[in-house]
Motif scaffolding. Structure first.
Motif, PDB file in Angstrom:
ATOM      1  N   ASN A  78       0.820  -1.208   0.000  1.00 33.64           N
ATOM      2  CA  ASN A  78       0.000   0.000   0.000  1.00 33.64           C
ATOM      3  C   ASN A  78       0.853   1.257   0.000  1.00 33.64           C
ATOM      4  O   ASN A  78       0.374   2.328  -0.384  1.00 33.64           O
ATOM      5  N   ALA A  83       0.649   2.418  -5.925  1.00 32.77           N
ATOM      6  CA  ALA A  83      -0.521   1.818  -5.280  1.00 32.77           C
ATOM      7  C   ALA A  83      -1.818   2.502  -5.697  1.00 32.77           C
ATOM      8  O   ALA A  83      -2.811   1.833  -5.973  1.00 32.77           O
ATOM      9  N   TRP A  84      -1.813   3.820  -5.767  1.00 29.88           N
ATOM     10  CA  TRP A  84      -3.013   4.555  -6.144  1.00 29.88           C
ATOM     11  C   TRP A  84      -3.470   4.157  -7.544  1.00 29.88           C
ATOM     12  O   TRP A  84      -4.654   3.954  -7.789  1.00 29.88           O
ATOM     13  N   ALA A  87      -4.958   0.702  -7.644  1.00 30.57           N
ATOM     14  CA  ALA A  87      -6.242   0.658  -6.935  1.00 30.57           C
ATOM     15  C   ALA A  87      -7.388   1.065  -7.849  1.00 30.57           C
ATOM     16  O   ALA A  87      -8.545   0.766  -7.570  1.00 30.57           O
ATOM     17  N   PRO A 147      -8.003  -5.993   0.563  1.00 30.72           N
ATOM     18  CA  PRO A 147      -7.024  -5.489   1.517  1.00 30.72           C
ATOM     19  C   PRO A 147      -6.456  -6.656   2.318  1.00 30.72           C
ATOM     20  O   PRO A 147      -7.187  -7.575   2.697  1.00 30.72           O
ATOM     21  N   ASP A 150      -0.697  -4.650   5.216  1.00 30.60           N
ATOM     22  CA  ASP A 150      -0.076  -3.487   4.567  1.00 30.60           C
ATOM     23  C   ASP A 150       0.027  -3.650   3.051  1.00 30.60           C
ATOM     24  O   ASP A 150       0.721  -2.893   2.390  1.00 30.60           O
ATOM     25  N   HIS A 151      -0.669  -4.635   2.503  1.00 29.58           N
ATOM     26  CA  HIS A 151      -0.680  -4.889   1.061  1.00 29.58           C
ATOM     27  C   HIS A 151      -2.110  -4.962   0.532  1.00 29.58           C
ATOM     28  O   HIS A 151      -3.059  -5.069   1.305  1.00 29.58           O
ATOM     29  N   THR A 152      -2.232  -4.938  -0.781  1.00 28.50           N
ATOM     30  CA  THR A 152      -3.494  -5.195  -1.462  1.00 28.50           C
ATOM     31  C   THR A 152      -3.272  -6.375  -2.398  1.00 28.50           C
ATOM     32  O   THR A 152      -2.268  -6.419  -3.111  1.00 28.50           O
TER      33      THR A 152
END
Length: 180
Positions: A78, A83-84, A87, A147, A150-152
């Motif tokens: 994340n 990351a953004w 997502a 989720p 601390d990762h996706t």
């Protein structure tokens, strides 16, 4: 006598309750050391933002999920620069790396760098950047995101495959390796 389903838990196996699971604590360094002893392949995952800017990251947490339909998963921190973008993306590409790609793998693993400036990439048939001379390339439609600490976990439905040649690069004990 009824036939037992594979998903049934036998009576002689103790299943911890939620309280016991919540109390289990493993130090991050200890967990990292344990995971370093598990060899894995190395991939670069790429996408394009809505404004056309390419984004990408290096991952060793990648695997197949399903054959019908073909699906893969990759885990993204994340805190990663991209990351953004991941997502919100609707498509991404996965390039499986060979040992000659080590500098590229390091570049895509480094925060704050222009990952696409130094070359080694090309556009795949769908317009996403992929790694030149990759062992394989997978075009994916984003299917789900979950989720996970601390990762996706990013799950993709594979829509295209291209195969290259060579041997895989392996990440083991915090270093890149080759198969002998």
């Amino acid at each position: 006598m009824t036939e037992q389903q594979d998903t049934d838990i036998p009576d002689d196996i103790a299943v911890p309750d939620d309280v016991a699971l919540a109390e289990a604590v493993v130090a991050p360094g200890e967990f990292r050391a344990a995971m370093a002893r598990f060899p894995s392949g190395v991939v670069v995952v790429t996408t394009r933002c809505q404004d056309g800017i390419p984004r990408g990251f290096t991952a060793s947490s990648f695997c197949s999920v399903s054959l019908e339909p073909p699906m893969v998963l990759v885990c993204l921190a994340n805190s990663a620069d991209s990351a953004w973008s991941f997502a919100r993306c609707d498509r991404f590409a996965v390039s499986v790396l060979t040992p000659v790609h080590q500098p590229l793998a390091l570049r895509f693993a480094t925060k704050g760098t222009d990952k696409f400036a130094a070359g080694g990439m090309r556009l795949g048939p769908g317009g996403l950047p992929t790694v030149e001379r990759a062992l394989s390339e997978l075009d994916c439609e984003a299917y789900a995101r979950h989720p996970a600490g601390d990762h996706t976990v990013l799950i993709g439905r594979v829509t295209g495959v291209r195969l290259g040649e060579g041997s895989p690069m392996v990440y083991y004990d915090r270093d890149f390796r080759t198969l002998a």
